[in-house]
Design a protein around this motif. Sequence first.
Motif, PDB file in Angstrom:
ATOM      1  N   ALA A  42       0.588  -1.322  -0.032  1.00 26.87           N
ATOM      2  CA  ALA A  42       0.097   0.288  -0.363  1.00 26.87           C
ATOM      3  C   ALA A  42       0.883   1.106  -0.014  1.00 26.87           C
ATOM      4  O   ALA A  42       0.567   2.469  -0.471  1.00 26.87           O
ATOM      5  N   HIS A  60       0.905   4.495  -2.785  1.00 25.98           N
ATOM      6  CA  HIS A  60       0.370   5.400  -2.597  1.00 25.98           C
ATOM      7  C   HIS A  60       1.294   6.440  -1.885  1.00 25.98           C
ATOM      8  O   HIS A  60       1.083   6.200  -0.620  1.00 25.98           O
ATOM      9  N   SER A 112       1.695   8.732   1.960  1.00 27.82           N
ATOM     10  CA  SER A 112       0.608   8.405   2.238  1.00 27.82           C
ATOM     11  C   SER A 112       1.111   8.577   4.076  1.00 27.82           C
ATOM     12  O   SER A 112       1.432   8.070   4.928  1.00 27.82           O
ATOM     13  N   ALA A 129      -4.648   8.252   5.890  1.00 26.85           N
ATOM     14  CA  ALA A 129      -5.097   8.714   4.786  1.00 26.85           C
ATOM     15  C   ALA A 129      -5.534   6.587   4.381  1.00 26.85           C
ATOM     16  O   ALA A 129      -6.020   6.197   3.431  1.00 26.85           O
ATOM     17  N   ILE A 130      -4.182   6.407   4.923  1.00 28.89           N
ATOM     18  CA  ILE A 130      -4.716   4.636   4.382  1.00 28.89           C
ATOM     19  C   ILE A 130      -5.665   4.424   5.952  1.00 28.89           C
ATOM     20  O   ILE A 130      -6.052   3.056   5.081  1.00 28.89           O
ATOM     21  N   ARG A 179      -8.940   4.415   3.264  1.00 25.50           N
ATOM     22  CA  ARG A 179      -8.055   3.829   2.075  1.00 25.50           C
ATOM     23  C   ARG A 179      -8.901   2.493   2.854  1.00 25.50           C
ATOM     24  O   ARG A 179      -9.086   1.235   1.827  1.00 25.50           O
ATOM     25  N   THR A 180      -8.042   1.617   3.508  1.00 22.47           N
ATOM     26  CA  THR A 180      -8.173   0.548   4.056  1.00 22.47           C
ATOM     27  C   THR A 180      -9.623   0.620   4.849  1.00 22.47           C
ATOM     28  O   THR A 180     -10.295  -0.567   4.641  1.00 22.47           O
TER      29      THR A 180
END
Length: 130
Positions: free
Chosen positions: A12, A16, A19, A23-24, A27-28
């Motif tokens: 990841a 990205h 990051s 934000a991670i 996204r997850t």
Amino acid sequence: MGELEPDQGAEAAAEHQDSAVGAIAARTGLPQSQVSTAVARLREAGSIVTEADPRDRRRLLARRAPEVSARRVEVANATVDDALVRAPGTDDPQVLAEVLAALGRRLTPATVRRLRAEAAGEAASPILRM
């Protein structure tokens, strides 16, 4: 939601670059605390590097480490082969085939082929000669 697999966090970070933990997490779908813990572990293992965000020094940015760490190589090359053979306490091909059926999604394709061949009575596989 689930947890990140060992190399998913580094993957990841590669997809990205730079990051932020938030934000991670977005996204997850993982809680930010879980992402922070994973980032810390990946940093300790040498899989990612982190630095403060130059626009907001309170935020930590993560990216894949430029060098492949020894730990990342170890994880990438790890299989469950040895543990699978020892766990049932037997080298009986039929028992191992039953274990294989239950855990098949976690095994490497080569291991699946070797254990199926052994259960079918074909040439003994190196994994069963331990």
